[in-house]
Each structure stands twice: as structure tokens, then as C-alpha cells.
Design a protein around this motif. Structure first.
Motif, mmCIF file in Angstrom:
data_model
loop_
_atom_site.group_PDB
_atom_site.id
_atom_site.type_symbol
_atom_site.label_atom_id
_atom_site.label_comp_id
_atom_site.label_asym_id
_atom_site.label_seq_id
_atom_site.Cartn_x
_atom_site.Cartn_y
_atom_site.Cartn_z
ATOM 1 N N LYS A 91 0.864 -1.188 0.000
ATOM 2 C CA LYS A 91 0.000 0.000 0.000
ATOM 3 C C LYS A 91 0.899 1.237 0.000
ATOM 4 C CE LYS A 91 -3.720 2.245 2.692
ATOM 5 N NZ LYS A 91 -4.792 2.188 1.671
ATOM 6 N N LEU A 92 0.504 2.246 -0.783
ATOM 7 C CA LEU A 92 1.242 3.505 -0.866
ATOM 8 C C LEU A 92 0.605 4.525 0.079
ATOM 9 C CD1 LEU A 92 3.496 5.146 -2.297
ATOM 10 C CD2 LEU A 92 1.742 5.864 -3.948
ATOM 11 N N PHE A 93 1.422 5.088 0.973
ATOM 12 C CA PHE A 93 0.968 6.128 1.893
ATOM 13 C C PHE A 93 1.535 7.475 1.449
ATOM 14 C CE2 PHE A 93 0.685 2.191 4.198
ATOM 15 C CZ PHE A 93 -0.484 2.306 4.945
ATOM 16 N N GLN A 94 0.747 8.533 1.577
ATOM 17 C CA GLN A 94 1.149 9.842 1.078
ATOM 18 C C GLN A 94 2.346 10.425 1.819
ATOM 19 O OE1 GLN A 94 0.095 11.434 -1.746
ATOM 20 N NE2 GLN A 94 -0.811 9.385 -2.006
ATOM 21 N N ASN A 95 2.494 10.075 3.087
ATOM 22 C CA ASN A 95 3.628 10.554 3.876
ATOM 23 C C ASN A 95 3.732 9.707 5.136
ATOM 24 O OD1 ASN A 95 1.630 11.690 5.702
ATOM 25 N ND2 ASN A 95 1.475 13.395 4.244
ATOM 26 N N LYS A 96 4.726 10.002 5.945
ATOM 27 C CA LYS A 96 4.946 9.197 7.153
ATOM 28 C C LYS A 96 3.817 9.389 8.166
ATOM 29 C CE LYS A 96 6.545 12.441 10.264
ATOM 30 N NZ LYS A 96 6.212 12.618 11.699
ATOM 31 N N GLN A 100 1.755 6.468 10.085
ATOM 32 C CA GLN A 100 1.640 6.467 11.544
ATOM 33 C C GLN A 100 0.187 6.471 11.987
ATOM 34 O OE1 GLN A 100 4.432 6.496 13.957
ATOM 35 N NE2 GLN A 100 2.626 5.741 15.026
ATOM 36 N N LEU A 101 -0.653 7.252 11.296
ATOM 37 C CA LEU A 101 -2.083 7.287 11.617
ATOM 38 C C LEU A 101 -2.711 5.919 11.398
ATOM 39 C CD1 LEU A 101 -4.555 8.981 12.404
ATOM 40 C CD2 LEU A 101 -4.893 9.475 9.974
ATOM 41 N N THR A 105 -4.727 3.890 14.396
ATOM 42 C CA THR A 105 -6.186 3.754 14.341
ATOM 43 C C THR A 105 -6.662 2.344 13.991
ATOM 44 O OG1 THR A 105 -6.146 4.548 12.045
ATOM 45 C CG2 THR A 105 -6.545 6.184 13.778
ATOM 46 N N ASN A 106 -5.740 1.402 13.811
ATOM 47 C CA ASN A 106 -6.125 0.031 13.498
ATOM 48 C C ASN A 106 -5.671 -0.925 14.595
ATOM 49 O OD1 ASN A 106 -7.226 -0.307 10.498
ATOM 50 N ND2 ASN A 106 -5.697 1.318 10.478
ATOM 51 N N GLN A 107 -6.294 -2.091 14.619
ATOM 52 C CA GLN A 107 -5.925 -3.120 15.589
ATOM 53 C C GLN A 107 -5.004 -4.140 14.924
ATOM 54 O OE1 GLN A 107 -6.625 -2.991 18.866
ATOM 55 N NE2 GLN A 107 -7.603 -1.017 18.413
ATOM 56 N N TYR A 108 -3.962 -4.546 15.622
ATOM 57 C CA TYR A 108 -3.021 -5.528 15.093
ATOM 58 C C TYR A 108 -2.157 -6.030 16.247
ATOM 59 C CZ TYR A 108 -0.203 -1.242 15.102
ATOM 60 O OH TYR A 108 0.412 -0.079 15.468
ATOM 61 N N THR A 109 -1.430 -7.106 16.021
ATOM 62 C CA THR A 109 -0.723 -7.797 17.094
ATOM 63 C C THR A 109 0.299 -6.920 17.800
ATOM 64 O OG1 THR A 109 -0.975 -9.880 15.897
ATOM 65 C CG2 THR A 109 0.652 -9.833 17.653
ATOM 66 N N LEU A 110 1.088 -6.155 17.053
ATOM 67 C CA LEU A 110 2.182 -5.392 17.656
ATOM 68 C C LEU A 110 1.760 -4.016 18.188
ATOM 69 C CD1 LEU A 110 5.233 -6.137 15.314
ATOM 70 C CD2 LEU A 110 4.625 -7.191 17.488
ATOM 71 N N ASN A 114 3.537 -0.117 20.619
ATOM 72 C CA ASN A 114 3.564 1.298 20.248
ATOM 73 C C ASN A 114 4.520 1.597 19.090
ATOM 74 O OD1 ASN A 114 2.911 4.051 20.480
ATOM 75 N ND2 ASN A 114 4.595 4.434 21.914
ATOM 76 N N PRO A 115 4.343 0.959 17.935
ATOM 77 C CA PRO A 115 5.224 1.249 16.782
ATOM 78 C C PRO A 115 5.130 2.716 16.377
ATOM 79 C CG PRO A 115 3.942 -0.738 16.393
ATOM 80 C CD PRO A 115 3.347 -0.072 17.601
ATOM 81 N N ARG A 116 6.247 3.326 16.087
ATOM 82 C CA ARG A 116 6.269 4.726 15.680
ATOM 83 C C ARG A 116 7.433 4.949 14.717
ATOM 84 N NH1 ARG A 116 7.309 3.524 20.688
ATOM 85 N NH2 ARG A 116 9.261 4.142 21.693
ATOM 86 N N LEU A 117 7.245 5.910 13.830
ATOM 87 C CA LEU A 117 8.280 6.173 12.839
ATOM 88 C C LEU A 117 8.463 7.668 12.645
ATOM 89 C CD1 LEU A 117 6.719 6.991 9.922
ATOM 90 C CD2 LEU A 117 6.109 4.586 10.083
#
Length: 351
Positions: A91-96, A100-101, A105-110, A114-117
Motif C-alpha cells: 500500500k502507498l501512503f502519502q507521507n509518514k 503512523q495514523l 487507528t487500526n488493531q493488530y498484534t504489535l 507502540n510502533p512509531r516512525l
């Protein structure tokens, strides 16, 4: 019936063990980020090549530790030589900030980690400096305490080159962190302050005793061998026994609602640990320009590579890479434009 933490989750993960998940991040010059996950696992079904497909249904969404939804492009094929099923989701994201959003805003295992970039671009006259980082918190709280291992032991653990003795030592290190996580979780969800100092002390003693004099019978990161004394304090997968011993040493009784909150929180953390314990995660970051510094395991051209660190059990995981792009072409172009402007001005002045 005694409650065993995440037994069903562990069995599910073990049934699909030895998956490879390659996380690739391609940073474009305009700041867009192409994110992709490639899932590689053994082929279990009969049949020839699986046709590529571009759409995902809700029941097709895989557990990739990170979020993926039906908006992602999906392609799948079979490697008949290695007998592997390879699926890539991108998937292509317009920016970082957009990526991050999506994390937030989604649920997932990790998500618990608190993943952040970050992505910064510093423009200078002759060069542009690109700085990218991505990080996650440690799974279990507690002191990082990496001096528990020698430099050689750390290297062997990172490179998955552990003998039985080092494997047991690593499991004891994880057990210390699980103990700290349990203590923190009890205090967090209890309606009153719970003193777990004595409980932690006895747990540390039991873990320390589980060494070469009391070798582990099975390669299990939670269960310890039966000891003659106070065996209850050692089984870190038996939730009921853990609660009993905490109540015993703290002198407090926990409500059923509090126990449920503690159990749910612990199960999520242990599910992450067991997932990363059975699967192999690899990270790739492709960044514009020439890489001038990074903490990557290896670098080739403008691409940096990392393996998921086994020390994430008790130590934050962070990837960092810095690159430089030459702006000489821009400077030459601006200089040429300036010369043309001056030339035209001189002609008009003479006229």
C-alpha cells in the motif's frame, strides 16, 4: 480447571510456525512511503501455481503483526522449487504521518508495542539529508539488563546460534522480564496499591535456581522444571498459580474483575512474544541517496536490512538510517537560470 496463559494462541502459532515475514519500506523523493509485507510459508495444499489476485476479502486478511485491510494490493504465487507459498501485500501512503495514523487507528498484534516512525528531510545548498527511524517498545517491562550476557553470547543470540546452555540462559533472562511485567500489570489494574516486592524476590530466586543444576526439560520460554520447594512460583504460564502466589506474598485478595484485566493484558503480551518466537521478521528500508550511517545489520546500496532482535523481549527495538542526496544538479540549474537572466538583462540594457 487451572488457567494456562495463551495456550490456544501458542498452539495456533506453532501450527503455522517458521513463517517468514519481510517488512519493506520504500521512501520516495516526494515523501511518499510504499509499505509492503511479504509472507513466506510452506505449501500445505495440493495443486499448482496460485493465480495472483489484486483484491482482499475480510476472511483473507493474514496475521502479519502489522495491520492490513482490503485496500491493500495482494499478490500470491507458489515457488515450486522451494515448495513455498509467497504472498505480498502493499500500500502507498502519502507521507509518514499517514502511515503512523494507520498504525494508531487500526488493531493488530504489535500495537501493544507502540510502533512509531519518523522521516525528516533537511535541505542544504549542495545536499539533502534524509533521516528515517522506526521503533517499538520492549514486550515485557523491566531493566534492559543486557549485561546479563557476554558480547559473544549476545552475538550468538542475535544470529540464532544458541546451544542448550545459552538457550536456557536466554529463557531465564526473559523470565525475569515477564516477572517484572506481571508485577507492573498487577499494580496497574488493582484498585488499591499491591506490594509485590516479596513476590518478585522469591520469583527471582526461583528463576536463578533454574540453571544447569536444574536443567529445563523442554524448550519452553515460560514453564520451568519442577523443584522440590516452592515450585508454584516458577510456572509463568499458570495464571491461577501466579495470582495465588501474588496474593500470598502481598497479603491482598484481587477481585475477579481485576484478575480478568490482568489475564487479558498478559495474554496479549505473551501472544506477541510467542509470535515473534516462532516467526522470523526481516526489515528492509530503501531510502533516496547514499546511506551514510545506520544501525542496520547490513547495508547494500541505498537499502538497509535488519532482523527482528530477539532482545525485544526486554529491550526496545529501533531502526535508524541516514542518507545524503546531492543537490549539485539543482545548483547548476539555478546557476544557469541566473546566467540567462543576467544575459537577458544585459542585452535589454544595451538596447
Amino acid at each position: 480447571m487451572r488457567t494456562k496463559l495463551i495456550i490456544l494462541s501458542v498452539l495456533l502459532l506453532l501450527s503455522q510456525a517458521c513463517r517468514e515475514i519481510h517488512v519493506k519500506t520504500v521512501i520516495k523523493n516526494n515523501g511518499q512511503i510504499l509499505r509492503s509485507y511479504t509472507l513466506i510459508r510452506d505449501v500445505h495444499e495440493n495443486g499448482a501455481r496460485v493465480a495472483a489476485h489484486n483484491n482482499l476479502n475480510e476472511d483473507q486478511l493474514p496475521n502479519l503483526f502489522f495491520p492490513v485491510d482490503t485496500s491493500w494490493k495482494a499478490e500470491t504465487h507458489i515457488d515450486t522449487v522451494k515448495n513455498k507459498k509467497i504472498s505480498t501485500y502493499s500500500k502507498l501512503f502519502q507521507n509518514k504521518d499517514a502511515l503512523q495514523l494507520y498504525y494508531d487507528t487500526n488493531q493488530y498484534t504489535l500495537k501493544k508495542l507502540n510502533p512509531r516512525l519518523t522521516l525528516n528531510r533537511e535541505f542544504k545548498w549542495l545536499k539533502t539529508i534524509n533521516t528515517y527511524s522506526e521503533s517499538m517498545d520492549q514486550i515485557f517491562r523491566g531493566k534492559e539488563n543486557l549485561n546479563f550476557f557476554t558480547k559473544t553470547e549476545k552475538s550468538n543470540i542475535e544470529n540464532d546460534n544458541m546451544n542448550d546452555t545459552l538457550q536456557k540462559k536466554y529463557e531465564r533472562w526473559v523470565a525475569y522480564h515477564i516477572t517484572d511485567e506481571i508485577a507492573y500489570t498487577v499494580q496497574k489494574f488493582s484498585s488499591k496499591e499491591i506490594d509485590v516486592v516479596d513476590w518478585k524476590k522469591i520469583m527471582y530466586e526461583r528463576i536463578k535456581m533454574s540453571d544447569n543444576n536444574n536443567p529445563l526439560k523442554e524448550n519452553n520460554p515460560f514453564d520451568f522444571p519442577e523443584l522440590k520447594e516452592k515450585q508454584k512460583e516458577l510456572d509463568l504460564s499458570d495464571f491461577d498459580l501466579l495470582i495465588e502466589t501474588i496474593e500470598k506474598y502481598s497479603g491482598n485478595t484481587l477481585s475477579d474483575a481485576t484478575k480478568k484485566q490482568i489475564q487479558t493484558s498478559l495474554e496479549k503480551k505473551m501472544e506477541i512474544y510467542m509470535g515473534l518466537y516462532t516467526d522470523k521478521l526481516f526489515y528492509t528500508v530503501q531510502i533516496p541517496g547514499k546511506i551514510v550511517s545506520s544501525n542496520a545489520d547490513s547495508v547494500k546500496g541505498n537499502t538497509a536490512y535488519w532482523n527482528m532482535s530477539p532482545f525485544i523481549a526486554g529491550t526496545p527495538f529501533k531502526m535508524e538510517v541516514v542518507s545524503e542526496q546531492s543537490n549539485a544538479g539543482i545548483a547548476v540549474t539555478l546557476g544557469a537560470i541566473l546566467i540567462i537572466i543576467v544575459f537577458i538583462w544585459l542585452i535589454r540594457r544595451k538596447g
